[in-house]
Write a protein that holds these residues in place. Structure first.
Motif, short mmCIF file in Angstrom:
data_model
loop_
_atom_site.label_atom_id
_atom_site.label_comp_id
_atom_site.label_asym_id
_atom_site.label_seq_id
_atom_site.Cartn_x
_atom_site.Cartn_y
_atom_site.Cartn_z
N VAL A 137 0.85 -1.18 0.00
CA VAL A 137 0.00 0.00 0.00
C VAL A 137 0.89 1.24 0.00
O VAL A 137 1.97 1.25 0.60
CB VAL A 137 -0.94 0.00 1.22
N VAL A 138 0.46 2.27 -0.71
CA VAL A 138 1.21 3.52 -0.79
C VAL A 138 0.92 4.34 0.46
O VAL A 138 -0.24 4.62 0.78
CB VAL A 138 0.83 4.31 -2.05
N MET A 146 0.65 -4.53 3.01
CA MET A 146 -0.78 -4.29 2.99
C MET A 146 -1.40 -4.47 4.37
O MET A 146 -1.15 -5.45 5.06
CB MET A 146 -1.45 -5.26 2.01
N THR A 147 -2.17 -3.49 4.78
CA THR A 147 -2.90 -3.55 6.05
C THR A 147 -4.36 -3.21 5.77
O THR A 147 -4.79 -3.20 4.63
CB THR A 147 -2.30 -2.58 7.07
N GLY A 148 -5.10 -2.93 6.80
CA GLY A 148 -6.48 -2.53 6.61
C GLY A 148 -7.45 -3.68 6.76
O GLY A 148 -7.07 -4.81 7.07
N THR A 149 -8.70 -3.40 6.50
CA THR A 149 -9.78 -4.36 6.70
C THR A 149 -10.64 -4.44 5.46
O THR A 149 -10.90 -3.43 4.79
CB THR A 149 -10.65 -3.93 7.90
N ASP A 150 -11.08 -5.64 5.14
CA ASP A 150 -12.01 -5.85 4.02
C ASP A 150 -13.40 -5.38 4.46
O ASP A 150 -13.93 -5.87 5.48
CB ASP A 150 -12.01 -7.33 3.64
N PHE A 408 9.90 -9.22 2.21
CA PHE A 408 8.91 -9.29 1.15
C PHE A 408 8.65 -7.88 0.67
O PHE A 408 9.10 -6.90 1.29
CB PHE A 408 7.63 -9.96 1.65
N PRO A 409 7.97 -7.70 -0.46
CA PRO A 409 7.72 -6.34 -0.96
C PRO A 409 7.09 -5.45 0.10
O PRO A 409 6.10 -5.82 0.73
CB PRO A 409 6.77 -6.58 -2.14
N GLY A 410 7.68 -4.30 0.27
CA GLY A 410 7.19 -3.37 1.29
C GLY A 410 7.84 -3.55 2.65
O GLY A 410 7.67 -2.72 3.53
N SER A 411 8.59 -4.63 2.82
CA SER A 411 9.25 -4.87 4.11
C SER A 411 10.46 -5.75 3.88
O SER A 411 10.41 -6.96 4.05
CB SER A 411 8.29 -5.55 5.10
N THR A 412 11.56 -5.15 3.46
CA THR A 412 12.78 -5.90 3.20
C THR A 412 13.82 -5.61 4.28
O THR A 412 13.82 -4.55 4.89
CB THR A 412 13.36 -5.55 1.83
#
Length: 638
Positions: A137-138, A146-150, A408-412
């Protein structure tokens, strides 16, 4: 009358057109936003078409093309200065689109798998790669996991992603192998005619049996990535081997040098030799936890880390001219912070030692190493303040000299993150066995010395026959206990060694004898306790030591039995791995059960979603604290 939804092939063609724009690097910021807005609409149209046609093959291809058309990735946003407008226009909309996509995978993939069977594999692998690539996520701080809720299920997106992966991997064969080898890529100049040079490099790879796929690589980095691919195909299969390492079925995370700085990539090779590069992010030290970021004094930071994480010491090695610097202590905090609760608990009492040269092997640089007992091989002749167990950190843990990347992408993370989690995994497997062994030895020495002192005080020196008889009875029972204890102690050592090795056959085969000798020792212990009470009742107050001495001696048996219970983690791991079909996923993990557990713990720490993809049952079991499989009832999802 409502118009029929577009055919899936038409929609897939539109998505492939977007993918072509991404590959050619011609997507403008305005076009990127347009794509993010359009993707949910295309997904809805595709779902409607699939509901009508029930064309499982076309739907699988559509889903794969949809995720590959995502313009929010570490590759697509490489070198982009993200603005507040980008955050508002790309952050929330992409997160919502990703949630809709996960819901479609969860709801429809089981039917696709049932219908297509083996034919589902190509689309499945593309989707799994896409989920990993696009679960970002930007934010104002750049790309983040990616975080957040569906909004539909009201579940966290991390949980929804796990559900989607679970649906996808049900029909998957064995997972790929993770290569943890160190590959030193060189800073190479970019040739004047990049297109011709890249074509030549692609041809060279073809000659070695590999087809290069750099379509997910930024244009500015492609030539250097191709060069790294070529270097990877020239790594020997083993030390002193003339054969090259076969990359088929391998994922190799590594650091690739660029013109300015370097980037974290994964080289992913399928069974047909298609070698794909996936950009994870820029290579940089892990962020320093906020609690320590503002501390600018070495002594104060060392003290704060000991208070926060509980190591017995954070020590320098003056004899090797190594001392913790402020930057290294900050990096150490970044390594320790991601550890899970059980791993943090085991760090308490471990000495963290700043060392010099790493231990090396054919394809690996061991930048950290754990040992549980005093050993000249590790500590030399230094008079360290802390007693083992120790974790030693060598220079590359902080210099970034290793070319392996983690995360992983976003957290290396740089290579130290995996190495620290691996060594802490050893400590978890052994349960802090070094100090426990020392404590057992010391307890036995104290108890034996107390017994000898009491025997010297009483033997032949009692003034009445009843006292002498009580003494002889106690001493006879004590000798029986000691004999039973010695037999049990031998079985204890055998069982401990089997548990530490994770040797299921020895563990199972030796259980009856271990249990029998323990029961014999416990019966002898109960009898000698009664004899000790009777003896003390006959003695004057100043000589009443039989109960205390006996309690210490019979406690040796109970202490060992407790140790066996605590040191069963590795045996439980091997047992549960067999039950769930979990296999070693790195070359080093195949060394023995100890390294297998340590590698699994490292993966759980730095990249838990990959472990979930490899074997969700093992991932959940480890997240639940590695309980005894015999009594473990697993719940797949939070």
């Amino acid at each position: 009358m409502r118009a029929a939804p577009p055919d899936l092939s038409v929609l897939t063609s539109r998505l492939d057109g977007v993918r072509k724009e991404l590959t050619e690097g011609v997507l403008t910021p305005e076009r990127r936003l347009h794509v993010v807005v359009a993707l949910p609409q295309l997904l809805g149209a595709g779902a409607e078409s699939y509901a009508t046609s029930k064309d499982h093959g076309a739907w699988a291809g559509f889903l794969a093309s949809w995720i590959e058309a995502c313009p929010v990735t570490a590759a697509q946003l490489s070198g982009t200065v993200l603005t507040a407008k980008d955050v508002s226009e790309l952050g929330g909309p992409w997160q919502q689109a990703f949630a809709l996509y996960l819901n479609q995978i969860i709801g429809t993939w089981p039917q696709v798998e049932t219908s297509l069977k083996a034919k589902a594999a190509p689309a499945r692998e593309r989707i799994l790669a896409g989920l990993r690539r696009c679960a970002v996520v930007v934010t104002a701080a750049g790309l983040q996991p990616m975080t957040g809720t569906d909004s539909v299920s009201e579940e966290p997106l991390t949980t929804r992603r796990r559900r989607a992966v679970h649906a996808l991997v049900q029909g998957r064969p064995a997972p790929p192998t993770l290569c943890r080898a160190t590959l030193t890529t060189r800073q190479i100049p970019v040739p004047r005619d990049v297109a011709i040079a890249s074509k030549g490099m692609t041809g060279d790879l073809k000659g070695r049996g590999y087809t290069a796929d750099v379509s997910f690589v930024p244009l500015a980095e492609r030539y250097r990535v191709l060069w790294a691919m070529y270097e990877a195909t020239n790594v020997p299969a083993a030390e002193n081997s003339s054969a090259d390492f076969d990359l088929r079925g391998v994922v190799w995370p590594l650091r690739i040098e660029l013109g300015a700085g370097s980037a974290c990539y994964e080289l992913v090779t399928d069974a047909d030799g298609v070698l794909r590069a996936e950009r994870l992010g820029d290579f940089a030290p892990s962020p320093v936890p906020p609690a320590f970021a503002e501390i600018r004094d070495v002594a104060a930071l060392r003290s704060a880390l000991i208070t926060a994480y509980g190591p017995s010491a954070i020590e320098d090695r003056p004899s090797r001219n190594r001392a913790w610097s402020l930057a290294e202590l900050h990096q150490l905090a970044a390594y320790l912070e991601p550890l899970r609760a059980d791993a943090r608990a085991i760090v308490k009492g471990i000495g963290l030692i700043r060392d010099d040269e790493p231990r090396t092997s054919a394809r690996n640089v061991h930048i950290a190493y754990y040992h549980s007992r005093t050993s000249p091989d590790f500590d030399g002749q230094d008079q360290l303040v802390s007693r083992p167990p120790h974790i030693h950190f060598s220079d590359p843990a902080f210099s970034g000299a290793g070319s392996v990347c983690d995360g992983f992408p976003g957290s290396t993370h740089p290579p130290g993150a995996w190495a620290v989690a691996h060594e802490v995994g050893h400590a978890l497997a052994f349960g802090g066995s070094g100090p426990r062994w020392d404590a057992l030895d010391q307890a036995q020495q104290r108890a034996t010395a107390a017994r000898d002192k009491l025997v010297e005080l009483l033997s032949g020196k009692l003034d009445t026959a009843p006292k002498s008889k009580a003494y002889d009875t106690w001493y006879g029972l004590l000798e029986k206990y000691i004999k039973a204890f010695n037999l049990y102690s031998a079985q204890f050592r055998s069982r401990y060694d089997a548990l530490c090795a994770g040797d299921a056959a020895v563990i199972t085969g030796g259980l009856d004898l271990y249990t029998t000798t323990l029961a014999d020792a416990e019966r002898a212990a109960a009898a000698v306790r009664i004899g000790a009470i009777a003896l003390d009742e006959m003695l004057p107050e100043g000589q009443r030591r039989a109960v205390a001495v006996t309690t210490a001696l019979v406690g040796l048996c109970a202490q060992r039995a407790q140790v066996i219970g605590e040191f069963s983690r590795l045996a439980h791991f091997v047992s549960y791995a067999r039950t769930t079909g979990f296999v070693p996923f790195t070359e080093y993990a195949r060394t023995n059960a100890q390294e297998w557990f340590a590698e699994t713990h490292a993966l759980l720490t730095v990249d838990p979603e990959r472990l979930w993809e490899f074997n969700w049952r093992m991932c959940r079991w480890m997240e639940d604290g590695c309980p005894d499989p015999a009594h473990y009832v697993q719940i797949p999802y939070p």
